[in-house]
Scaffold this motif. Structure first.
Motif, short mmCIF file in Angstrom:
data_model
loop_
_atom_site.label_atom_id
_atom_site.label_comp_id
_atom_site.label_asym_id
_atom_site.label_seq_id
_atom_site.Cartn_x
_atom_site.Cartn_y
_atom_site.Cartn_z
N VAL A 65 42.85 -14.95 -33.53
CA VAL A 65 41.42 -15.31 -33.59
C VAL A 65 40.56 -14.08 -33.39
N TRP A 66 40.94 -13.26 -32.41
CA TRP A 66 40.18 -12.03 -32.15
C TRP A 66 40.25 -11.09 -33.36
N SER A 67 41.41 -10.96 -33.98
CA SER A 67 41.56 -10.05 -35.12
C SER A 67 40.69 -10.47 -36.30
N PHE A 68 40.42 -11.76 -36.41
CA PHE A 68 39.60 -12.24 -37.52
C PHE A 68 38.11 -12.13 -37.21
N PHE A 69 37.71 -12.49 -35.99
CA PHE A 69 36.29 -12.58 -35.67
C PHE A 69 35.73 -11.32 -35.03
N LEU A 70 36.57 -10.46 -34.46
CA LEU A 70 36.04 -9.25 -33.83
C LEU A 70 35.30 -8.35 -34.83
N PRO A 71 35.82 -8.13 -36.05
CA PRO A 71 35.03 -7.33 -37.01
C PRO A 71 33.68 -7.97 -37.31
N VAL A 72 33.63 -9.31 -37.39
CA VAL A 72 32.35 -9.98 -37.64
C VAL A 72 31.38 -9.74 -36.48
N ILE A 73 31.90 -9.84 -35.26
CA ILE A 73 31.06 -9.61 -34.08
C ILE A 73 30.55 -8.18 -34.05
N VAL A 74 31.42 -7.22 -34.37
CA VAL A 74 31.02 -5.81 -34.38
C VAL A 74 29.95 -5.55 -35.44
N ILE A 75 30.11 -6.16 -36.62
CA ILE A 75 29.11 -5.98 -37.69
C ILE A 75 27.76 -6.54 -37.27
N VAL A 76 27.76 -7.73 -36.69
CA VAL A 76 26.50 -8.33 -36.22
C VAL A 76 25.87 -7.47 -35.13
N PHE A 77 26.71 -6.96 -34.22
CA PHE A 77 26.22 -6.10 -33.14
C PHE A 77 25.55 -4.84 -33.71
N CYS A 78 26.20 -4.21 -34.67
CA CYS A 78 25.66 -2.97 -35.24
C CYS A 78 24.39 -3.22 -36.04
N ILE A 79 24.35 -4.31 -36.79
CA ILE A 79 23.14 -4.62 -37.57
C ILE A 79 21.95 -4.87 -36.63
N MET A 80 22.18 -5.63 -35.57
CA MET A 80 21.11 -5.88 -34.62
C MET A 80 20.68 -4.60 -33.92
N LEU A 81 21.64 -3.74 -33.64
CA LEU A 81 21.33 -2.48 -32.96
C LEU A 81 20.44 -1.59 -33.83
N LEU A 82 20.61 -1.71 -35.15
CA LEU A 82 19.83 -0.88 -36.07
C LEU A 82 18.48 -1.49 -36.44
N THR A 83 18.35 -2.79 -36.31
CA THR A 83 17.14 -3.45 -36.80
C THR A 83 16.24 -4.02 -35.71
N VAL A 84 16.80 -4.29 -34.52
CA VAL A 84 16.01 -4.91 -33.45
C VAL A 84 15.50 -3.82 -32.50
N HIS A 85 14.24 -3.92 -32.13
CA HIS A 85 13.64 -2.95 -31.21
C HIS A 85 12.92 -3.72 -30.11
N LEU A 86 13.44 -3.64 -28.90
CA LEU A 86 12.86 -4.32 -27.75
C LEU A 86 12.50 -3.28 -26.68
N PRO A 87 11.52 -3.60 -25.86
CA PRO A 87 11.14 -2.65 -24.80
C PRO A 87 12.22 -2.53 -23.75
N GLY A 88 12.26 -1.38 -23.11
CA GLY A 88 13.25 -1.13 -22.06
C GLY A 88 13.51 0.35 -21.90
N TRP A 89 14.48 0.66 -21.05
CA TRP A 89 14.84 2.06 -20.84
C TRP A 89 15.47 2.63 -22.11
N THR A 90 15.13 3.87 -22.44
CA THR A 90 15.68 4.52 -23.63
C THR A 90 17.12 4.97 -23.34
N LEU A 91 18.06 4.44 -24.11
CA LEU A 91 19.46 4.81 -23.97
C LEU A 91 19.91 5.81 -25.00
N TRP A 92 19.32 5.76 -26.18
CA TRP A 92 19.73 6.66 -27.26
C TRP A 92 18.57 6.86 -28.22
N ARG A 93 18.35 8.08 -28.62
CA ARG A 93 17.31 8.38 -29.60
C ARG A 93 17.86 9.37 -30.62
N TRP A 94 17.72 8.99 -31.88
CA TRP A 94 18.16 9.87 -32.96
C TRP A 94 17.12 9.78 -34.08
#
Length: 267
Positions: A65-94
């Protein structure tokens, strides 16, 4: 039969009434969808794995189950990381890309939610046989034909996967990989696509054959008796045991505790 989600082991969760498991699954999905507390989501994910382990579900099933859904979870995580911007402490800036603690928290919560919902569903699928599905749905008032149709729809995905596996294995036995080049990625992709096309065509016939076999198996194990035009009766109808009622009460208490923590304390 391998083309099914159910794992035939003698586990305590396998013996729990289907209606209790369905109610618990729906409750977990609703709570995980509403409450975005990462501590709660992490604890729920650990609890689901402990349930699978305690009911003797093989670890390879969980890893699959993990082998099938983990890539999906990682893709969703990365897409949100690139498109969502919320206030908070700056962890990374490029350049113009900024990752804050608020964005990271939201991405982690969404990833945990997906994992929680996936394993809530598969915990029920792994521990519920076809006969248990039909008798449980009949206990909810669903006719046998409708319950059997729902059960067959649930088993479509593993049936399709088993058909693809058989077709690829047949190609390998016939030496197709030896002729087209076993390590050539293009020819292997073509063979894989060919297997899926043939599986789409063969899956309905394969599913019909399995349905007949499952019906005979269910009859042999006393799932039901078909008396032609008479009303269908069940040798082993869905029955709530004392343990099932106790589990249902515990689930209700757990839901109440979650509501208190979420609404009253505002966690």
């Amino acid at each position: 039969m391998r083309s099914q989600f159910y794992v035939p082991v003698d586990g305590w969760l396998n013996r729990v009434d289907v209606r209790v498991k369905l109610f618990t699954m729906i409750a977990v999905i609703v709570m995980c969808s509403i409450w975005g507390n990462w501590v709660f989501l992490t604890a729920m994910l650990l609890a689901e794995h402990l349930f699978l382990l305690s009911t003797r579900i093989p670890a390879r099933k969980t890893l699959k189950v993990w082998s099938f859904f983990l890539p999906v979870i990682v893709i969703v995580f990365c897409i949100m990381l690139l498109t969502v911007h919320l206030p908070g402490w700056t962890l990374w800036r490029w350049g113009s890309w900024l990752v804050t603690s608020g964005t990271m928290d939201l991405c982690a919560v969404v990833a945990l939610r997906i994992a929680d919902i996936v394993f809530a569903v598969f915990t029920v699928l792994f521990t519920t046989s076809r006969a248990a599905w039909i008798s449980g749905l009949a206990g909810l008032g669903l006719p046998y034909t409708a319950g059997a149709a729902v059960t067959d729809a649930i088993q479509w995905l593993p049936t399709y996967a088993a058909t693809v596996h058989d077709l690829v294995l047949t190609q390998h036995i016939r030496g197709r990989y030896a002729r087209i080049g076993k390590h050539n990625p293009f020819t292997r992709t073509a063979a894989w696509c060919s297997a899926h096309v043939r599986a789409i065509i063969a899956a309905p016939a394969h599913l019909s054959h399995l349905n007949r076999a499952r019906s005979i198996t269910a009859l042999a194990h006393g799932a039901h008796i078909d008396r032609m035009g008479a009303k269908r009766t069940y040798l082993h109808p869905a029955h709530m045991r004392l343990t099932d009622w106790m589990l249902l009460i515990l689930v209700l208490v757990y839901i109440a505790a979650v509501i208190v923590m979420m609404v009253v304390f505002g966690w």
